[in-house]
Design a protein around this motif. Structure first.
Motif, short mmCIF file in Angstrom:
data_model
loop_
_atom_site.label_atom_id
_atom_site.label_comp_id
_atom_site.label_asym_id
_atom_site.label_seq_id
_atom_site.Cartn_x
_atom_site.Cartn_y
_atom_site.Cartn_z
N PHE A 176 0.82 -1.21 0.00
CA PHE A 176 0.00 0.00 0.00
C PHE A 176 0.86 1.27 0.00
N SER A 177 2.10 1.14 -0.46
CA SER A 177 2.92 2.35 -0.66
C SER A 177 2.29 3.13 -1.82
N ASP A 178 2.61 4.41 -1.92
CA ASP A 178 2.05 5.21 -3.03
C ASP A 178 2.40 4.58 -4.37
N SER A 179 3.66 4.16 -4.54
CA SER A 179 4.06 3.65 -5.85
C SER A 179 3.36 2.33 -6.17
N ASP A 180 3.14 1.49 -5.17
CA ASP A 180 2.44 0.24 -5.43
C ASP A 180 0.95 0.47 -5.69
N ARG A 181 0.37 1.47 -5.03
CA ARG A 181 -1.05 1.79 -5.33
C ARG A 181 -1.15 2.29 -6.77
N ILE A 182 -0.17 3.07 -7.21
CA ILE A 182 -0.17 3.57 -8.60
C ILE A 182 -0.13 2.38 -9.57
N GLU A 183 0.76 1.41 -9.28
CA GLU A 183 0.87 0.23 -10.15
C GLU A 183 -0.41 -0.62 -10.08
N ASN A 184 -0.99 -0.71 -8.89
CA ASN A 184 -2.25 -1.45 -8.73
C ASN A 184 -3.31 -0.87 -9.67
N ILE A 185 -3.48 0.43 -9.63
CA ILE A 185 -4.54 1.07 -10.42
C ILE A 185 -4.20 1.03 -11.92
N ARG A 186 -2.90 1.10 -12.24
CA ARG A 186 -2.52 0.97 -13.66
C ARG A 186 -2.95 -0.40 -14.18
N ARG A 187 -2.66 -1.45 -13.42
CA ARG A 187 -3.04 -2.80 -13.86
C ARG A 187 -4.56 -2.93 -13.98
N ILE A 188 -5.26 -2.37 -13.00
CA ILE A 188 -6.73 -2.49 -13.02
C ILE A 188 -7.31 -1.75 -14.22
N GLY A 189 -6.75 -0.58 -14.51
CA GLY A 189 -7.21 0.17 -15.69
C GLY A 189 -7.04 -0.66 -16.96
N GLU A 190 -5.87 -1.29 -17.09
CA GLU A 190 -5.61 -2.11 -18.29
C GLU A 190 -6.54 -3.33 -18.33
N LEU A 191 -6.75 -3.93 -17.16
CA LEU A 191 -7.62 -5.12 -17.11
C LEU A 191 -9.05 -4.74 -17.45
N ALA A 192 -9.51 -3.64 -16.88
CA ALA A 192 -10.89 -3.19 -17.15
C ALA A 192 -11.05 -2.87 -18.64
N ALA B 76 -14.10 -1.71 -7.95
CA ALA B 76 -14.25 -1.21 -6.57
C ALA B 76 -12.88 -1.16 -5.91
N PHE B 77 -12.18 -0.06 -6.16
CA PHE B 77 -10.84 0.17 -5.59
C PHE B 77 -10.83 1.53 -4.92
N ILE B 78 -10.08 1.65 -3.84
CA ILE B 78 -9.98 2.97 -3.21
C ILE B 78 -9.52 3.96 -4.26
N SER B 79 -8.52 3.56 -5.05
CA SER B 79 -7.95 4.43 -6.11
C SER B 79 -7.84 5.87 -5.62
N PRO B 80 -6.93 6.09 -4.66
CA PRO B 80 -6.92 7.37 -3.94
C PRO B 80 -6.38 8.56 -4.73
N PHE B 81 -5.67 8.29 -5.83
CA PHE B 81 -5.01 9.42 -6.51
C PHE B 81 -5.74 9.79 -7.80
N LYS B 82 -6.02 11.10 -7.91
CA LYS B 82 -6.73 11.61 -9.09
C LYS B 82 -6.01 11.25 -10.38
N SER B 83 -4.67 11.42 -10.36
CA SER B 83 -3.92 11.22 -11.61
C SER B 83 -4.06 9.77 -12.10
N ASP B 84 -4.11 8.82 -11.18
CA ASP B 84 -4.24 7.41 -11.60
C ASP B 84 -5.64 7.13 -12.16
N ARG B 85 -6.65 7.72 -11.50
CA ARG B 85 -8.02 7.53 -12.04
C ARG B 85 -8.12 8.16 -13.42
N ASN B 86 -7.49 9.31 -13.59
CA ASN B 86 -7.53 9.96 -14.91
C ASN B 86 -6.77 9.16 -15.95
N SER B 87 -5.66 8.54 -15.54
CA SER B 87 -4.93 7.69 -16.49
C SER B 87 -5.81 6.52 -16.94
#
Ligand SMILES: Nc1ncnc2c1ncn2[C@@H]1O[C@H](COP(=O)(O)OS(=O)(=O)O)[C@@H](OP(=O)(O)O)[C@H]1O
Ligand SMILES: Nc1ncnc2c1ncn2[C@@H]1O[C@H](COP(=O)(O)OP(=O)(O)O)[C@@H](O)[C@H]1O
Length: 206
Positions: free
Chosen positions: A77-93, A106-117
């Motif tokens: 749950f480090s910032d960088s791992d959360r970023i990678e988590n959401i990147r993978r989920i975006g690609e999977l979705a 259904a992910f916390i996806s706490p960072f705006k920039s990752d949701r926008n990516s």
């Protein structure tokens, strides 16, 4: 930063997303729930899936806890791992909507920039961001999994909303106040959004 694969060539499928959507009788989109732990993302995503499934609509839920047991089990749950988590989920979705299936994440996806990516991976209009808005006090009272108690006791570092940030969406397609609205009301709001965007037909038209 993601490494680029070399010496790979895209193979175009003969059956397209549009063909699959036609077969299913509805469009496919990503319905992206974001919010604090305990804000109701999983409950709402699954309740919307139940509703849609009963209408004969093809759906799939990607849930943070579950995906972290497999595809993302190597991530913390480090910032960088959360970023990678959401990147993978975006690609999977993105892959799942190519299959013509409505994908609820259904992910916390706490960072705006990752949701926008994640939003920018798919054509305009195919990413519907839904903010499960709920005061942290209520999430903490719910404490569905006892994690807030552990985080307050210092047993879970970098817990979202306590010692790790959550950036609320500025212009989500929908906000549901899960501390004020009933679950049924929230489900109806999501269904109305899908109808208004032409993803599914109004239940009366079926
Ligand atoms: N440090 C910390 N912070 C927040 N949440 C934590 C943490 N450690 C474990 N958990 C549990 O992991 C679930 C969140 O995983 P996500 O993949 O959705 O998180 S993130 O989007 O990468 O931020 C989250 O699930 P939800 O409660 O469904 O949100 C928790 O059960
Ligand atoms: N309107 C609502 N929408 C969603 N969940 C709600 C609502 N009202 C109360 N709850 C409760 O809040 C909790 C939310 O937990 P959960 O769905 O696991 O949240 P998250 O996935 O965001 O961590 C559940 O116990 C659920 O029953």
């Amino acid at each position: 930063m993601t490494k680029k694969s070399s010496n790979t060539v895209w193979h175009h499928a003969t059956i397209t997303r549009a063909d699959r959507e036609k077969l299913h009788g509805h469009k496919s989109v990503i319905v992206w729930f974001t919010g604090l732990s305990g804000s109701g993302k999983s409950t709402l995503a699954h309740a919307v899936e139940d509703y849609l499934h009963k209408q004969g609509i093809s759906t799939f839920v990607l849930d943070g806890d579950n995906v972290r047991h497999g595809l993302c089990s190597d991530l913390s749950f480090s910032d960088s791992d959360r970023i990678e988590n959401i990147r993978r989920i975006g690609e999977l979705a993105k892959l799942i909507i190519e299959a013509g299936v409505i994908t609820l994440t259904a992910f916390i996806s706490p960072f705006k920039s990752d949701r926008n990516s994640a939003r920018n991976l798919v054509p305009h209009g195919d990413f519907l961001e839904i903010y499960c808005q709920c005061p942290i006090e209520t999430c903490e009272q719910r404490d569905v999994k006892g994690l807030y108690k552990k985080a307050r006791a210092g047993e879970i570092p970098f817990f979202t909303g306590i010692d790790s940030p959550y950036e609320a969406p500025e212009q989500p397609e929908l906000v549901v106040n899960t501390h004020e609205q009933s679950l049924d009301d929230s489900v109806q709001r999501v269904i109305e959004l899908l109808v208004s965007r032409g993803v599914i037909q109004s239940p009366q038209e079926n």
